[in-house]
Motif scaffolding. Structure first.
Motif, PDB file in Angstrom:
ATOM      1  N   ASN A 144       0.809  -1.159  -0.435  1.00 53.36           N
ATOM      2  CA  ASN A 144       0.210   0.185  -0.218  1.00 53.36           C
ATOM      3  C   ASN A 144       1.103   1.326  -0.246  1.00 53.36           C
ATOM      4  N   GLY A 145       1.928   1.192  -0.122  1.00 48.04           N
ATOM      5  CA  GLY A 145       3.161   2.662  -0.267  1.00 48.04           C
ATOM      6  C   GLY A 145       3.922   2.420   1.039  1.00 48.04           C
ATOM      7  N   LEU A 146       4.610   3.057   1.023  1.00 44.93           N
ATOM      8  CA  LEU A 146       5.444   3.733   2.441  1.00 44.93           C
ATOM      9  C   LEU A 146       5.390   3.873   3.622  1.00 44.93           C
ATOM     10  N   CYS A 147       6.246   2.522   4.236  1.00 46.38           N
ATOM     11  CA  CYS A 147       5.767   2.146   5.910  1.00 46.38           C
ATOM     12  C   CYS A 147       6.658   2.750   7.380  1.00 46.38           C
ATOM     13  N   TYR A 148       8.542   2.810   6.436  1.00 46.13           N
ATOM     14  CA  TYR A 148       9.014   3.699   7.248  1.00 46.13           C
ATOM     15  C   TYR A 148      10.113   3.763   6.696  1.00 46.13           C
ATOM     16  N   VAL A 149      10.731   4.756   7.217  1.00 46.04           N
ATOM     17  CA  VAL A 149      11.739   5.708   7.003  1.00 46.04           C
ATOM     18  C   VAL A 149      12.338   6.043   7.823  1.00 46.04           C
ATOM     19  N   LEU A 184       4.256   9.658  -3.935  1.00 45.72           N
ATOM     20  CA  LEU A 184       3.877   8.503  -3.603  1.00 45.72           C
ATOM     21  C   LEU A 184       3.216   8.037  -2.109  1.00 45.72           C
ATOM     22  N   PRO A 185       2.310   7.249  -2.571  1.00 48.75           N
ATOM     23  CA  PRO A 185       1.556   7.074  -1.420  1.00 48.75           C
ATOM     24  C   PRO A 185       2.661   6.221  -0.215  1.00 48.75           C
ATOM     25  N   VAL A 186       1.753   6.643   1.132  1.00 43.29           N
ATOM     26  CA  VAL A 186       1.836   5.992   2.495  1.00 43.29           C
ATOM     27  C   VAL A 186       1.388   4.902   2.451  1.00 43.29           C
ATOM     28  N   ASP A 187       2.344   4.380   3.471  1.00 42.75           N
ATOM     29  CA  ASP A 187       1.642   3.254   4.679  1.00 42.75           C
ATOM     30  C   ASP A 187       1.252   3.860   6.232  1.00 42.75           C
ATOM     31  N   LEU A 188       0.081   4.337   6.888  1.00 39.94           N
ATOM     32  CA  LEU A 188       0.781   4.300   8.020  1.00 39.94           C
ATOM     33  C   LEU A 188      -0.650   4.076   8.837  1.00 39.94           C
ATOM     34  N   THR A 189       0.036   3.082  10.211  1.00 41.61           N
ATOM     35  CA  THR A 189      -0.408   2.337  10.998  1.00 41.61           C
ATOM     36  C   THR A 189      -0.071   2.785  12.132  1.00 41.61           C
ATOM     37  N   GLY A 190      -1.409   3.665  12.770  1.00 41.31           N
ATOM     38  CA  GLY A 190      -1.737   4.195  14.192  1.00 41.31           C
ATOM     39  C   GLY A 190      -2.335   4.250  14.594  1.00 41.31           C
ATOM     40  N   THR A 191      -3.184   5.529  15.626  1.00 40.42           N
ATOM     41  CA  THR A 191      -4.077   5.129  15.967  1.00 40.42           C
ATOM     42  C   THR A 191      -5.068   6.154  15.693  1.00 40.42           C
ATOM     43  N   ALA A 192      -6.568   6.414  15.926  1.00 38.60           N
ATOM     44  CA  ALA A 192      -6.014   7.231  14.937  1.00 38.60           C
ATOM     45  C   ALA A 192      -6.413   9.272  15.178  1.00 38.60           C
ATOM     46  N   PHE A 193      -5.745   9.002  17.039  1.00 44.46           N
ATOM     47  CA  PHE A 193      -5.016  10.217  16.831  1.00 44.46           C
ATOM     48  C   PHE A 193      -3.699  10.530  16.292  1.00 44.46           C
TER      49      PHE A 193
END
Length: 183
Positions: free
Chosen positions: A28-33, A83-92
């Motif tokens: 889905n996209g970049l998830c870490y740098v 480019l797309p990023v794939d962020l995983t976290g809380t709603a906040f």
């Protein structure tokens, strides 16, 4: 696109001048740098905590667009990351990271500015914690957040990296409030 819980997390290493960064992406996209010059273990530990059970697979070819986009930014050839990023976290956290992505190139905001933008004016410390948890340095530009008094504050990539990124965007080392364009 839905994340496959068994799909690998792909990674590569971007080496450009003084920059040495580990990058990772899902389908889905970049998830870490990662932070500059940190060992692969930083990425491995992060992936194990956030994507438990998903293997890390080096795939330089698949990550070329991400590495290329970051390289263009670091060389001053690009002002943004499209480019797309794939962020995983809380709603906040996701609200904070979205606000970070809205800070224009070469401009800064304070932690309280971000708290007001996400309509949580009393959550300045929580905003700071969410910014510190940002897994995608540069593409989610947390380096553009400074103290209310204009002072440079902590950064997961280290203060040297934050200073270099702000120098790149602003053309000078930010020394105090007023040296950077605030929005």
């Amino acid at each position: 696109m839905k994340n496959d819980t068994n799909a690998p997390i792909y990674w590569t290493q971007l080496q450009l001048q003084e920059w040495n960064l580990h990058l990772a992406a899902t389908s889905n996209g970049l998830c870490y740098v990662g932070s500059p010059n940190k060992p692969f273990g930083e990425l491995a530990d992060w992936a194990a905590a956030k994507f438990s059970g998903r293997p890390l697979v080096r795939d330089d070819d698949s990550l070329k667009p991400y590495a290329g986009g970051l390289a263009e930014y670091l060389q001053g050839k690009s002002r943004g990351f499209t480019l797309p990023v794939d962020l995983t976290g809380t709603a906040f956290q996701l609200d904070v990271w979205k606000a970070l992505r809205n800070i224009p190139y070469g401009q800064t905001k304070s932690y309280s500015d971000i708290a007001h933008e996400i309509q949580k004016p009393a959550a300045v410390r929580a905003v700071g914690a969410a910014i510190g948890a940002n897994p995608v340095l540069i593409a989610v530009p947390c380096h553009r957040v400074i103290g209310k008094n204009g002072a440079l504050t902590g950064y997961r990539g280290g203060m040297d990296m934050k200073t270099k990124l702000l120098e790149l965007e602003c053309g000078a080392v930010p020394a105090a409030a007023g040296s950077l364009r605030r929005v």
